[in-house]
Motif scaffolding. Structure first.
Motif, PDB file in Angstrom:
ATOM      1  N   THR A 106       0.855  -1.183   0.000  1.00  0.00           N
ATOM      2  CA  THR A 106       0.000   0.000   0.000  1.00  0.00           C
ATOM      3  C   THR A 106       0.891   1.233   0.000  1.00  0.00           C
ATOM      4  O   THR A 106       2.126   1.129  -0.016  1.00  0.00           O
ATOM      5  N   ASP A 107       0.285   2.405   0.040  1.00  0.00           N
ATOM      6  CA  ASP A 107       1.068   3.642   0.010  1.00  0.00           C
ATOM      7  C   ASP A 107       1.984   3.780   1.223  1.00  0.00           C
ATOM      8  O   ASP A 107       3.071   4.365   1.115  1.00  0.00           O
ATOM      9  N   ASP A 108       1.548   3.256   2.370  1.00  0.00           N
ATOM     10  CA  ASP A 108       2.347   3.446   3.590  1.00  0.00           C
ATOM     11  C   ASP A 108       2.701   2.142   4.299  1.00  0.00           C
ATOM     12  O   ASP A 108       3.068   2.144   5.467  1.00  0.00           O
ATOM     13  N   GLY A 109       2.565   1.005   3.603  1.00  0.00           N
ATOM     14  CA  GLY A 109       2.915  -0.259   4.242  1.00  0.00           C
ATOM     15  C   GLY A 109       2.394  -1.453   3.481  1.00  0.00           C
ATOM     16  O   GLY A 109       2.570  -1.558   2.264  1.00  0.00           O
ATOM     17  N   TYR A 110       1.699  -2.345   4.192  1.00  0.00           N
ATOM     18  CA  TYR A 110       1.201  -3.580   3.593  1.00  0.00           C
ATOM     19  C   TYR A 110      -0.139  -3.957   4.213  1.00  0.00           C
ATOM     20  O   TYR A 110      -0.433  -3.591   5.352  1.00  0.00           O
ATOM     21  N   GLU A 111      -0.930  -4.727   3.464  1.00  0.00           N
ATOM     22  CA  GLU A 111      -2.141  -5.337   3.976  1.00  0.00           C
ATOM     23  C   GLU A 111      -2.006  -6.844   3.831  1.00  0.00           C
ATOM     24  O   GLU A 111      -1.821  -7.359   2.726  1.00  0.00           O
TER      25      GLU A 111
ATOM     26  N   ASP B 222       2.646  -1.092   9.040  1.00  0.00           N
ATOM     27  CA  ASP B 222       3.495  -0.047   8.476  1.00  0.00           C
ATOM     28  C   ASP B 222       4.621  -0.656   7.641  1.00  0.00           C
ATOM     29  O   ASP B 222       4.920  -1.850   7.734  1.00  0.00           O
ATOM     30  N   ALA B 223       5.273   0.187   6.876  1.00  0.00           N
ATOM     31  CA  ALA B 223       6.378  -0.265   6.027  1.00  0.00           C
ATOM     32  C   ALA B 223       7.507  -0.861   6.845  1.00  0.00           C
ATOM     33  O   ALA B 223       8.194  -1.793   6.397  1.00  0.00           O
ATOM     34  N   ASP B 224       7.713  -0.353   8.064  1.00  0.00           N
ATOM     35  CA  ASP B 224       8.803  -0.870   8.881  1.00  0.00           C
ATOM     36  C   ASP B 224       8.465  -2.195   9.561  1.00  0.00           C
ATOM     37  O   ASP B 224       9.243  -2.717  10.361  1.00  0.00           O
TER      38      ASP B 224
ATOM     39  N   ALA C 278      -3.543  -4.247   8.281  1.00  0.00           N
ATOM     40  CA  ALA C 278      -2.646  -3.172   7.868  1.00  0.00           C
ATOM     41  C   ALA C 278      -1.451  -3.069   8.805  1.00  0.00           C
ATOM     42  O   ALA C 278      -1.611  -3.029  10.034  1.00  0.00           O
TER      43      ALA C 278
END
Length: 384
Positions: free
Chosen positions: A146-151, A224-226, A222
């Motif tokens: 996603t724009d700011d991480g993953y689902e 975060d990217a980290d 959801a």
């Protein structure tokens, strides 16, 4: 003095002393309560952290002991003598901790490891799936970028400490899938209570009560990217990177359970009289005792041979596989025949032997079945 005793350093003996104290003063008095209530013993996990036993393999900079894998197996075997469930909880936690140590960023290590070593945060690795087993190349769980991480969406089964863990290492396929990669990656997911879309249903099992496992479901969870552990596509290496260690650790648990049953049988055979003499004076019982003793010691030598090789950086899949299936077989043999020596009393639930027997049974299944281990050993021996 055994060959193993002669090889132990002062550091190994210190770890073993810690394990002895923890097993005797904390685990032993709680073992039957854990068995009866089936509740996850978070207090015991915290006590293991206080004793330093959750950080045996973790460097001192993160609060660990910085010791080697032989130390870990020595401690795990002694704990398993008192409770197979507690030993397996520690095993599951350890093999969620090591990937963070080996593949995490500095920020992830600093955030997660001190709490995991202290027992304030419990870890779980979620690899196995209902339709894919533990094969990373067949996983259906996906992590959509996603724009700011993953689902994350999918299902997992059988992860030790799943649902009660504070950090779950979820192995999933990244979507879209990068070029030149099968896209299997690992993502850090918190406890289900803290995450929308993450549900867990605990399973009830024959043995290892108090050890929590079951079915986890992810519905567009959801993160975060980290939350990505290591690099995209590195999931196979992360998931399989500790396989020799995990199998050897399960072998140590098998030795601990076998030792507990053997000790009970020896004591009973010496004290119980039948027909005017101790049960242990009968040749039929002596045959069982001799076989229990030899199978246990054979398994122990294979387990610690593997542990020493791993400690020396020379881990070998053939060695760890034969250690695991031999120790699993020894645990079943010793627990079953200890019950035989006890007769009808061995079948009673107010004696510990039936708990040892039920706990031992799972060892030939988890971490790769005994059949898989034997196939691995044979393939390596035959050069296939």
């Amino acid at each position: 003095m055994t060959l193993l005793d002669r090889a132990l350093s002062a550091e190994h003996r210190d770890v073993l002393d810690r394990a002895e104290e923890f097993a005797t003063e904390t685990v032993g008095p709680r073992a039957e309560d854990i068995e009866d209530t089936r509740e996850f013993p978070r207090d015991v996990v915290e006590a293991a952290g206080d004793a330093g036993l959750l950080g045996i393999l973790v460097p001192e900079e993160y609060g660990g002991m910085g010791s080697d894998f032989l130390s870990y197996c020595l401690a795990l075997e002694r704990i398993a003598e008192e409770s197979g469930a507690v030993a397996e909880i520690i095993q599951g936690h350890t093999f969620a901790t090591l990937p963070v140590l080996n593949f995490g960023t500095d920020a992830q290590r600093e955030r997660l490891l001190p709490k995991m070593v202290a027992g304030e945060s419990v870890g779980a690795m979620l690899l196995t799936e209902p339709g894919a087993g533990s094969s990373p190349t067949e996983l259906q769980t996906v992590a959509a970028a996603t724009d700011d991480g993953y689902e994350i969406s999918g299902e997992k089964s059988f992860g030790t400490n799943a649902g009660v863990a504070d950090v779950h290492l979820v192995v999933a396929r990244r979507r879209p899938q990068p070029e030149d990669s099968h896209g299997v990656s690992v993502f850090l997911v918190p406890n289900p209570e803290d995450v929308e879309g993450f549900t867990f249903e605990r399973g009830e099992y024959l043995g290892m009560h108090g050890h929590v496992t079951g079915d986890a479901s992810f519905d567009e969870v959801a993160v975060d990217a980290d939350a990505l552990l290591g690099s995209v596509g590195e999931g196979f290496r992360i998931a399989m990177g500790t396989i020799d260690m995990a199998r050897t650790g399960l072998g140590a648990i098998g030795c601990g359970i076998a030792q507990a049953a053997f000790s009970e049988a020896i004591e009973y055979a010496g004290d119980r009289e039948q027909g005017g003499k101790a049960v242990g004076e009968y040749q039929a019982v002596q045959v069982l005792v001799a076989e229990m003793d030899s199978r246990l010691e054979s398994a122990r030598h294979l387990v610690y041979d593997s542990a020493v090789r791993i400690a020396d950086g020379e881990g070998d899949t053939r060695v760890s596989s034969r250690a695991k299936f031999t120790a699993s077989d020894a645990a079943e043999f010793c627990t079953r025949n200890a019950m035989q020596i006890f007769g009808g009393k061995g079948y009673r639930t107010d004696y510990p032997l039936e708990r040892y027997y039920r706990d031992a049974r799972i060892l030939s299944i988890i971490g790769g079945t005994s059949e898989i281990q034997k196939t691995t050993v044979a393939s390596e021996a035959l050069g296939l």
